[in-house]
Design a protein around this motif. Structure first.
Motif, mmCIF file in Angstrom:
data_model
loop_
_atom_site.group_PDB
_atom_site.id
_atom_site.type_symbol
_atom_site.label_atom_id
_atom_site.label_comp_id
_atom_site.label_asym_id
_atom_site.label_seq_id
_atom_site.Cartn_x
_atom_site.Cartn_y
_atom_site.Cartn_z
ATOM 1 N N ASP A 1 0.823 -1.209 0.000
ATOM 2 C CA ASP A 1 0.000 0.000 0.000
ATOM 3 C C ASP A 1 0.853 1.254 0.000
ATOM 4 O O ASP A 1 0.517 2.264 -0.623
ATOM 5 C CB ASP A 1 -0.958 -0.010 1.189
ATOM 6 C CG ASP A 1 -0.243 -0.118 2.523
ATOM 7 O OD1 ASP A 1 0.888 -0.650 2.542
ATOM 8 O OD2 ASP A 1 -0.796 0.343 3.540
ATOM 9 N N VAL A 2 1.995 1.187 0.705
ATOM 10 C CA VAL A 2 2.910 2.329 0.718
ATOM 11 C C VAL A 2 3.518 2.529 -0.669
ATOM 12 O O VAL A 2 3.612 3.657 -1.167
ATOM 13 C CB VAL A 2 4.029 2.121 1.761
ATOM 14 C CG1 VAL A 2 5.063 3.238 1.675
ATOM 15 C CG2 VAL A 2 3.435 2.055 3.165
ATOM 16 N N THR B 1 4.209 5.549 -5.598
ATOM 17 C CA THR B 1 4.151 5.558 -7.063
ATOM 18 C C THR B 1 3.162 6.596 -7.569
ATOM 19 O O THR B 1 3.461 7.366 -8.490
ATOM 20 C CB THR B 1 3.732 4.161 -7.584
ATOM 21 O OG1 THR B 1 4.657 3.183 -7.106
ATOM 22 C CG2 THR B 1 3.699 4.140 -9.103
ATOM 23 N N LYS B 2 1.992 6.640 -6.969
ATOM 24 C CA LYS B 2 0.970 7.602 -7.380
ATOM 25 C C LYS B 2 1.451 9.035 -7.191
ATOM 26 O O LYS B 2 1.295 9.881 -8.085
ATOM 27 C CB LYS B 2 -0.309 7.363 -6.577
ATOM 28 C CG LYS B 2 -1.456 8.284 -6.943
ATOM 29 C CD LYS B 2 -2.701 7.952 -6.124
ATOM 30 C CE LYS B 2 -3.850 8.903 -6.464
ATOM 31 N NZ LYS B 2 -5.061 8.578 -5.659
ATOM 32 N N ALA B 3 2.065 9.317 -6.042
ATOM 33 C CA ALA B 3 2.546 10.671 -5.762
ATOM 34 C C ALA B 3 3.650 11.078 -6.734
ATOM 35 O O ALA B 3 3.677 12.207 -7.230
ATOM 36 C CB ALA B 3 3.053 10.756 -4.323
ATOM 37 N N LEU B 4 4.562 10.141 -7.024
ATOM 38 C CA LEU B 4 5.687 10.461 -7.904
ATOM 39 C C LEU B 4 5.213 10.674 -9.342
ATOM 40 O O LEU B 4 5.712 11.562 -10.045
ATOM 41 C CB LEU B 4 6.726 9.351 -7.839
ATOM 42 C CG LEU B 4 8.159 9.741 -8.222
ATOM 43 C CD1 LEU B 4 8.674 10.835 -7.297
ATOM 44 C CD2 LEU B 4 9.085 8.542 -8.162
ATOM 45 N N MET C 1 -2.589 4.959 -15.654
ATOM 46 C CA MET C 1 -1.314 4.247 -15.579
ATOM 47 C C MET C 1 -1.310 3.226 -14.451
ATOM 48 O O MET C 1 -0.724 2.153 -14.571
ATOM 49 C CB MET C 1 -0.171 5.255 -15.407
ATOM 50 C CG MET C 1 0.140 6.045 -16.663
ATOM 51 S SD MET C 1 1.601 7.121 -16.520
ATOM 52 C CE MET C 1 0.908 8.496 -15.617
ATOM 53 N N LEU C 2 -1.978 3.556 -13.352
ATOM 54 C CA LEU C 2 -2.082 2.613 -12.247
ATOM 55 C C LEU C 2 -2.949 1.412 -12.630
ATOM 56 O O LEU C 2 -2.634 0.266 -12.286
ATOM 57 C CB LEU C 2 -2.669 3.309 -11.017
ATOM 58 C CG LEU C 2 -1.762 4.315 -10.298
ATOM 59 C CD1 LEU C 2 -2.575 5.151 -9.319
ATOM 60 C CD2 LEU C 2 -0.623 3.610 -9.569
ATOM 61 N N SER C 3 -4.037 1.665 -13.354
ATOM 62 C CA SER C 3 -4.965 0.587 -13.703
ATOM 63 C C SER C 3 -4.410 -0.368 -14.744
ATOM 64 O O SER C 3 -4.757 -1.550 -14.765
ATOM 65 C CB SER C 3 -6.284 1.189 -14.208
ATOM 66 O OG SER C 3 -6.102 1.846 -15.451
ATOM 67 N N THR C 4 -3.514 0.120 -15.607
ATOM 68 C CA THR C 4 -2.988 -0.726 -16.681
ATOM 69 C C THR C 4 -1.739 -1.504 -16.269
ATOM 70 O O THR C 4 -1.274 -2.368 -17.010
ATOM 71 C CB THR C 4 -2.638 0.131 -17.907
ATOM 72 O OG1 THR C 4 -1.659 1.109 -17.532
ATOM 73 C CG2 THR C 4 -3.878 0.826 -18.457
ATOM 74 N N TRP D 1 6.918 0.905 -14.067
ATOM 75 C CA TRP D 1 7.730 2.136 -14.085
ATOM 76 C C TRP D 1 8.448 2.316 -12.766
ATOM 77 O O TRP D 1 9.648 2.593 -12.711
ATOM 78 C CB TRP D 1 6.811 3.311 -14.387
ATOM 79 C CG TRP D 1 7.484 4.641 -14.472
ATOM 80 C CD1 TRP D 1 8.085 5.198 -15.566
ATOM 81 C CD2 TRP D 1 7.618 5.603 -13.420
ATOM 82 N NE1 TRP D 1 8.580 6.448 -15.253
ATOM 83 C CE2 TRP D 1 8.307 6.710 -13.937
ATOM 84 C CE3 TRP D 1 7.214 5.627 -12.092
ATOM 85 C CZ2 TRP D 1 8.596 7.836 -13.180
ATOM 86 C CZ3 TRP D 1 7.515 6.751 -11.317
ATOM 87 C CH2 TRP D 1 8.195 7.836 -11.863
ATOM 88 N N MET D 2 7.723 2.124 -11.657
ATOM 89 C CA MET D 2 8.315 2.311 -10.335
ATOM 90 C C MET D 2 9.353 1.242 -10.041
ATOM 91 O O MET D 2 10.417 1.532 -9.485
ATOM 92 C CB MET D 2 7.218 2.277 -9.271
ATOM 93 C CG MET D 2 7.681 2.750 -7.893
ATOM 94 S SD MET D 2 8.116 4.502 -7.935
ATOM 95 C CE MET D 2 8.839 4.699 -6.305
ATOM 96 N N ASN D 3 9.062 0.006 -10.433
ATOM 97 C CA ASN D 3 10.034 -1.070 -10.218
ATOM 98 C C ASN D 3 11.337 -0.797 -10.951
ATOM 99 O O ASN D 3 12.432 -1.018 -10.422
ATOM 100 C CB ASN D 3 9.450 -2.405 -10.674
ATOM 101 C CG ASN D 3 8.405 -2.944 -9.711
ATOM 102 O OD1 ASN D 3 8.410 -2.600 -8.531
ATOM 103 N ND2 ASN D 3 7.508 -3.782 -10.213
ATOM 104 N N ALA D 4 11.222 -0.318 -12.188
ATOM 105 C CA ALA D 4 12.424 -0.016 -12.967
ATOM 106 C C ALA D 4 13.220 1.116 -12.332
ATOM 107 O O ALA D 4 14.455 1.088 -12.294
ATOM 108 C CB ALA D 4 12.036 0.347 -14.399
#
Length: 334
Positions: free
Chosen positions: A99-100, A105-108, A132-135, A141-144
């Motif tokens: 959740d964190v 990710t959303k904030a960034l 972008m979150l739903s797809t 992106w965040m993992n990379a």
């Protein structure tokens, strides 16, 4: 514990290139295409022309490094709000709770949207991030990005007060002491009645250079810098610009921005605008604010956004969120 330093930001950028669609395959492109595509040479086979692979790659790297330098600076701030920091100690590495990680990710991504298109409505940016979150794009992106940080020796670790329950520890709550002292900058450029906007902008660009090489003063200390730009001889005073930069700390709220987020001019600049209403000199004032751990590169990027908007014809504006952002007023002519 350590935060990302400006020297390391540019290095990490290369490792995170796979994060964006336009950046995907950068390493493959750099190695494979060079062997398959000859350089475009100027007549006579001398030096590469403007439309060349080397030139394109250099501009590509420069343009994207500006974006990722901003994002890496913002990443440290967002992580801090959730009870985490960046460290060089691999033994302290920890995975973000799901959740964190979603919230980070959303904030960034919201900050990326605002950086790339600062004039877009907040609702449009939120819709883009939601898509972008739903797809699943956002997660990849965040993992990379995080893997890129790790490849350069930067890892996420919890703050000492974080029990890893997923709750934000008291020391990093929005109103908590970890935000303070706030870092503040006041930038002013002035000219005579005949000074053009372009000359004031060049003065701001000189200020941007100074910010890049001047570290923020230690807690409890302030610093002031003054200078001039342009023709300052008595015979041609209309083309001269004076500038000043003030670095200061704010130990308690609300700081420059009384609202949590928004794009309305803050009260301090509204008062200053009224005070200067009948002053004939051309001027621009930019205020920038960050939290305790905001890096100088992020504050410099705020100034660059203000410069872009003033150059586009805006006379006042603001963009801030959670104690970080900028605002400006100007009185100038083309």
């Amino acid at each position: 514990m350590a935060l990302i330093t400006p020297a390391a930001l540019g290095v990490i950028v290369g490792a995170a290139f796979g994060c964006c669609g336009t950046l995907a395959g950068r390493k493959w492109f750099g190695y494979q295409t060079k062997s398959e595509m000859p350089e475009t040479l100027a007549p006579g086979g001398s030096t590469p022309t403007f439309v060349s692979l080397d030139n394109a790659l250099a501009i590509h790297d420069h343009a994207n490094s500006i974006l990722f330098r901003f994002l890496l600076g913002e990443l440290t701030g967002v992580l801090s709000q959730h009870g985490y920091v960046m460290t060089r100690d691999a033994t302290q590495r920890t995975e973000l709770l799901s959740d964190v990680k979603h919230d980070v990710t959303k904030a960034l991504l919201m900050k990326r949207e605002k950086f790339l298109a600062p004039k877009q409505p907040t609702q449009s940016a939120e819709e883009s991030v939601a898509y972008m979150l739903s797809t699943g794009y956002a997660a990849g992106w965040m993992n990379a990005l995080l893997k890129g940080c790790e490849s350069q020796g930067w890892f996420i670790e919890p703050c000492r007060a974080n029990s890893r329950t997923g709750k934000i520890p008291p020391s990093v709550q929005k109103s908590g002491p970890d935000l303070y002292p706030l870092q503040q900058m006041i930038v002013q450029v002035r000219g005579t009645t005949g000074t053009l906007t372009r000359d004031l902008i060049r003065g701001l660009e000189r200020v941007s250079d100074e910010i890049q090489i001047t570290p923020f003063p230690d807690e409890g200390l302030n610093e002031n810098l003054k200078g001039t730009y342009g023709n300052i001889v008595p015979a041609s005073p209309d083309h001269s610009v004076s500038y000043s930069i003030s670095w200061q700390h704010c130990t308690s709220g609300p700081g420059f921005f009384t609202d949590n987020y928004g794009s309305d001019l803050p009260p301090c600049l509204i008062r200053e605008r009224e005070r200067r209403k009948h002053i004939s000199e051309q001027h621009i004032i930019v205020i920038i604010q960050g939290a305790r751990h905001t890096v100088s590169a992020s504050m410099q990027d705020c100034l660059c956004q203000a410069i872009y908007r003033i150059n586009a014809g805006e006379y006042e504006g603001a963009e801030y969120d959670n104690n970080f952002g900028y605002a400006f007023i100007s009185k100038c002519h083309v």
